[in-house]
Design a protein around this motif. Structure first.
Motif, PDB file in Angstrom:
ATOM      1  N   PRO A 108       3.351  13.725   4.903  1.00 39.84           N
ATOM      2  CA  PRO A 108       3.524  14.189   3.318  1.00 39.84           C
ATOM      3  C   PRO A 108       2.040  13.510   2.900  1.00 39.84           C
ATOM      4  O   PRO A 108       1.731  12.448   2.958  1.00 39.84           O
ATOM      5  N   LYS A 109       1.562  14.275   1.861  1.00 45.58           N
ATOM      6  CA  LYS A 109       0.168  13.403   1.046  1.00 45.58           C
ATOM      7  C   LYS A 109       0.726  12.717   0.099  1.00 45.58           C
ATOM      8  O   LYS A 109       2.076  12.587  -0.196  1.00 45.58           O
ATOM      9  N   LEU A 110       0.133  11.755  -0.203  1.00 42.49           N
ATOM     10  CA  LEU A 110       0.412  10.471  -1.240  1.00 42.49           C
ATOM     11  C   LEU A 110       0.721  11.112  -2.252  1.00 42.49           C
ATOM     12  O   LEU A 110       1.748  10.779  -3.112  1.00 42.49           O
ATOM     13  N   SER A 111      -0.115  12.235  -2.778  1.00 39.19           N
ATOM     14  CA  SER A 111       0.148  12.771  -4.382  1.00 39.19           C
ATOM     15  C   SER A 111       1.675  13.503  -4.094  1.00 39.19           C
ATOM     16  O   SER A 111       2.378  13.512  -5.214  1.00 39.19           O
ATOM     17  N   ASP A 112       1.853  14.156  -3.200  1.00 41.00           N
ATOM     18  CA  ASP A 112       3.115  15.065  -2.917  1.00 41.00           C
ATOM     19  C   ASP A 112       4.507  13.730  -2.907  1.00 41.00           C
ATOM     20  O   ASP A 112       5.381  14.089  -3.607  1.00 41.00           O
ATOM     21  N   LEU A 113       3.874  12.876  -2.230  1.00 44.77           N
ATOM     22  CA  LEU A 113       5.278  11.929  -2.245  1.00 44.77           C
ATOM     23  C   LEU A 113       5.425  11.002  -3.576  1.00 44.77           C
ATOM     24  O   LEU A 113       6.742  10.604  -4.076  1.00 44.77           O
ATOM     25  N   PHE A 114       4.279  11.017  -4.337  1.00 45.11           N
ATOM     26  CA  PHE A 114       4.700  10.259  -5.589  1.00 45.11           C
ATOM     27  C   PHE A 114       5.173  11.293  -6.621  1.00 45.11           C
ATOM     28  O   PHE A 114       6.108  10.679  -7.324  1.00 45.11           O
ATOM     29  N   GLU A 115       5.071  12.490  -6.371  1.00 42.01           N
ATOM     30  CA  GLU A 115       5.542  13.484  -7.341  1.00 42.01           C
ATOM     31  C   GLU A 115       7.092  13.429  -7.116  1.00 42.01           C
ATOM     32  O   GLU A 115       8.262  13.690  -7.864  1.00 42.01           O
ATOM     33  N   GLU A 116       7.576  13.177  -5.912  1.00 42.91           N
ATOM     34  CA  GLU A 116       8.940  13.262  -5.481  1.00 42.91           C
ATOM     35  C   GLU A 116       9.487  12.039  -6.045  1.00 42.91           C
ATOM     36  O   GLU A 116      10.607  11.936  -6.653  1.00 42.91           O
ATOM     37  N   ILE A 117       8.768  10.888  -6.105  1.00 42.49           N
ATOM     38  CA  ILE A 117       9.294   9.664  -6.376  1.00 42.49           C
ATOM     39  C   ILE A 117       9.486   9.655  -8.002  1.00 42.49           C
ATOM     40  O   ILE A 117      10.352   9.215  -8.415  1.00 42.49           O
ATOM     41  N   TRP A 118       8.589  10.275  -8.594  1.00 39.36           N
ATOM     42  CA  TRP A 118       8.677  10.360 -10.260  1.00 39.36           C
ATOM     43  C   TRP A 118       9.877  11.261 -10.480  1.00 39.36           C
ATOM     44  O   TRP A 118      10.385  11.093 -11.507  1.00 39.36           O
ATOM     45  N   LYS A 119      10.096  12.227  -9.975  1.00 38.51           N
ATOM     46  CA  LYS A 119      11.193  13.194 -10.304  1.00 38.51           C
ATOM     47  C   LYS A 119      12.483  12.356  -9.936  1.00 38.51           C
ATOM     48  O   LYS A 119      13.417  12.564 -10.837  1.00 38.51           O
TER      49      LYS A 119
ATOM     50  N   LYS B  38       7.479   3.937   1.631  1.00 35.57           N
ATOM     51  CA  LYS B  38       6.422   4.628   2.464  1.00 35.57           C
ATOM     52  C   LYS B  38       5.170   4.817   1.601  1.00 35.57           C
ATOM     53  O   LYS B  38       3.960   4.660   2.236  1.00 35.57           O
ATOM     54  N   ALA B  39       5.336   4.913   0.284  1.00 36.92           N
ATOM     55  CA  ALA B  39       3.885   5.406  -0.621  1.00 36.92           C
ATOM     56  C   ALA B  39       3.104   3.971  -0.591  1.00 36.92           C
ATOM     57  O   ALA B  39       1.914   4.000  -0.629  1.00 36.92           O
ATOM     58  N   VAL B  40       3.674   2.972  -0.838  1.00 34.79           N
ATOM     59  CA  VAL B  40       3.268   1.516  -0.951  1.00 34.79           C
ATOM     60  C   VAL B  40       2.414   1.274   0.190  1.00 34.79           C
ATOM     61  O   VAL B  40       1.294   0.666   0.603  1.00 34.79           O
ATOM     62  N   HIS B  41       3.135   1.520   1.426  1.00 33.65           N
ATOM     63  CA  HIS B  41       2.439   1.285   2.941  1.00 33.65           C
ATOM     64  C   HIS B  41       1.255   2.440   3.178  1.00 33.65           C
ATOM     65  O   HIS B  41       0.078   1.968   3.687  1.00 33.65           O
TER      66      HIS B  41
ATOM     67  N   GLU C 146      -2.714   1.192   3.511  1.00 35.69           N
ATOM     68  CA  GLU C 146      -3.593   1.816   4.609  1.00 35.69           C
ATOM     69  C   GLU C 146      -5.056   2.445   4.015  1.00 35.69           C
ATOM     70  O   GLU C 146      -5.924   2.221   4.572  1.00 35.69           O
ATOM     71  N   LEU C 147      -4.729   2.957   2.822  1.00 38.92           N
ATOM     72  CA  LEU C 147      -6.003   3.566   2.135  1.00 38.92           C
ATOM     73  C   LEU C 147      -6.703   2.623   1.686  1.00 38.92           C
ATOM     74  O   LEU C 147      -8.046   3.155   1.215  1.00 38.92           O
ATOM     75  N   SER C 148      -6.312   1.556   1.371  1.00 36.75           N
ATOM     76  CA  SER C 148      -6.947   0.663   0.620  1.00 36.75           C
ATOM     77  C   SER C 148      -7.635   0.889  -0.792  1.00 36.75           C
ATOM     78  O   SER C 148      -8.718   0.906  -1.012  1.00 36.75           O
ATOM     79  N   LEU C 149      -6.467   1.257  -1.366  1.00 36.14           N
ATOM     80  CA  LEU C 149      -6.828   2.298  -2.778  1.00 36.14           C
ATOM     81  C   LEU C 149      -7.149   1.204  -3.729  1.00 36.14           C
ATOM     82  O   LEU C 149      -7.947   1.538  -4.808  1.00 36.14           O
ATOM     83  N   PHE C 150      -6.494  -0.380  -3.492  1.00 30.94           N
ATOM     84  CA  PHE C 150      -6.935  -1.110  -4.801  1.00 30.94           C
ATOM     85  C   PHE C 150      -7.324  -2.371  -3.959  1.00 30.94           C
ATOM     86  O   PHE C 150      -6.761  -2.787  -3.025  1.00 30.94           O
ATOM     87  N   SER C 151      -7.961  -3.082  -4.794  1.00 30.83           N
ATOM     88  CA  SER C 151      -8.401  -4.506  -4.218  1.00 30.83           C
ATOM     89  C   SER C 151      -8.752  -5.724  -5.381  1.00 30.83           C
ATOM     90  O   SER C 151      -8.767  -5.167  -6.547  1.00 30.83           O
ATOM     91  N   ASP C 152      -8.728  -6.725  -4.886  1.00 29.51           N
ATOM     92  CA  ASP C 152      -8.911  -7.704  -6.207  1.00 29.51           C
ATOM     93  C   ASP C 152     -10.173  -7.960  -6.468  1.00 29.51           C
ATOM     94  O   ASP C 152     -10.527  -8.767  -7.729  1.00 29.51           O
ATOM     95  N   ASN C 153     -11.261  -7.316  -6.182  1.00 29.01           N
ATOM     96  CA  ASN C 153     -12.669  -7.338  -6.844  1.00 29.01           C
ATOM     97  C   ASN C 153     -13.479  -6.582  -7.250  1.00 29.01           C
ATOM     98  O   ASN C 153     -14.529  -5.970  -7.128  1.00 29.01           O
ATOM     99  N   GLU C 154     -12.500  -5.387  -7.811  1.00 29.24           N
ATOM    100  CA  GLU C 154     -12.960  -4.304  -8.655  1.00 29.24           C
ATOM    101  C   GLU C 154     -12.303  -4.150  -9.805  1.00 29.24           C
ATOM    102  O   GLU C 154     -11.318  -4.536  -9.954  1.00 29.24           O
ATOM    103  N   SER C 155     -12.764  -3.427 -10.662  1.00 25.01           N
ATOM    104  CA  SER C 155     -12.276  -3.085 -12.143  1.00 25.01           C
ATOM    105  C   SER C 155     -11.659  -1.795 -12.168  1.00 25.01           C
ATOM    106  O   SER C 155     -11.656  -1.064 -11.302  1.00 25.01           O
ATOM    107  N   LEU C 156     -10.996  -1.788 -13.526  1.00 23.68           N
ATOM    108  CA  LEU C 156     -10.154  -0.452 -13.593  1.00 23.68           C
ATOM    109  C   LEU C 156     -10.975   0.791 -13.619  1.00 23.68           C
ATOM    110  O   LEU C 156     -10.805   1.989 -13.306  1.00 23.68           O
TER     111      LEU C 156
END
Length: 357
Positions: free
Chosen positions: A9-20, A50-53, A57-67
């Motif tokens: 499942p895509k991360l976006s679809d998984l997040f939608e399920e979590i939010w519901k 699963k979504a955190v994993h 894996e996608l390395s969406l967030f890191s300590d050396n970037e800004s919002l």
């Protein structure tokens, strides 16, 4: 040639399920320990992990970037540690103490992530792997022994936080209505998710404060259980059973002494007096006397029962009083003189002054 792995499942679809699932658990009226609610919470924990994993894996967030470097559509994935902490904290199917410590770790991970991206300036400190606070204590509760100045400052800070919270809720409601439209501007999307992140910062702080209060209680209960297992016979007679008091026998009024002797005062099948019957008997035998109104010979009960007759009597009384005043009736004059003499010898406020000195 090796087969390509099947895509999950895509991360976006998984997040939608979590939010519901979050919306269901957060707004449902059913008890938290209900099987249906706990099943939802279990699935929420599994999907969050699963979504955190996937985000790692996608390395969406890191300590050396800004919002500003994070895409608007990816800002919502920063909420995953907080949502995982929420579901863990609501779980009732496991031992409570390890659960709340685990939930606190997830909440602090979220706050640390928001601090790195400058969503908030709150520094929660560091936490050991076992869930214990390190030297940099992250407790949000007020320390003991605070002086009045510090207490006033803390109170003012809480008032300010509450005001900001209400403002964010109002703005979030407005943004949510804009997000429901078919076309949404990029600025609205970004403000919506940024405001949501700030809301969860406030919520995580409240949850951590609650957990920090709950943990000492749970630890004390755990110690008490351990002591009881070690010395089971020492705690048996700590609280002796209370003596049961005899029930108070009900008292009722019986018709006569003979009836009381035969049936007893509390026999439930014996006819009892109504208040009116009891009062009428006492009037008949002279124990009670009907209260008078001071006007004519009518009692207060007679006046209430016959208001027309009472009005006539009152008019006669007033006419007679006027006649006595106009004709200087000697008896009326003598009565008033005696009353004036009595008032000279008995000043107002005297009377029984026992135990008043």
């Amino acid at each position: 040639m090796a087969e390509a792995p099947q895509e999950g499942p895509k991360l976006s679809d998984l997040f939608e399920e979590i939010w519901k699932i979050f919306n269901f658990v957060d707004t449902c009226d059913e008890p938290l320990a209900d099987d249906k609610v706990q099943d939802k919470i279990y699935f929420g924990v599994q999907k969050c992990e699963k979504a955190v994993h996937m985000t790692n894996e996608l390395s969406l967030f890191s300590d050396n970037e800004s919002l500003d470097e994070v895409a608007s559509s990816e800002l919502k994935y920063m909420l995953l540690p907080a949502l995982l902490g929420f579901f863990t904290y609501q779980t009732t199917r496991a031992e409570r103490l390890p659960l709340v410590k685990k939930a606190r770790l997830f909440f602090t991970d979220y706050l640390r992530l928001c601090k790195n991206y400058e969503v908030t300036d709150i520094d929660v400190g560091s936490v050991d792997e076992d869930g214990e606070d390190s030297a940099a204590n992250m407790s949000l509760a007020a320390p003991r022994g605070m002086d009045l100045k510090a207490m006033a400052s803390t109170r003012q800070s809480k008032i300010e936080q509450f005001r900001k919270k209400k403002e964010m809720e109002k703005r979030m409601k407005e943004l949510h209505e804009l997000m429901e439209k078919e076309t949404v501007e990029e600025e609205i999307k970004r403000e919506y998710y940024t405001t949501m992140l700030k809301q969860w910062v406030s919520r995580c702080m409240e949850e951590i404060d609650s957990i920090n209060t709950e943990i000492p209680i749970l630890e004390h209960m755990a110690r008490m259980k351990a002591e009881q297992k070690k010395h089971p016979n020492e705690h048996k007679n700590e609280h002796p059973p209370k003596k049961q008091l005899k029930p108070v026998r009900p008292f009722i009024l019986t018709k006569d002494m003979v009836q009381k002797q035969v049936f007893g005062a509390g026999y439930p099948a014996v006819p009892t007096y109504t208040i009116e019957e009891f009062y009428e008997q006492k009037l008949a035998d002279g124990t009670f006397h009907p209260p008078t109104s001071g006007i004519g010979n009518m009692s207060l009960q007679d006046r209430a029962a016959n208001p027309e007759v009472a009005a006539v009597e009152e008019e006669k009384y007033m006419t007679e009083e006027e006649r006595k005043v106009e004709t200087d009736d000697p008896e009326e004059l003598q009565r008033k003189r005696e009353h004036d003499d009595w008032k000279d010898d008995h000043r107002r406020g005297w009377g029984n002054r026992k135990n008043m000195l």
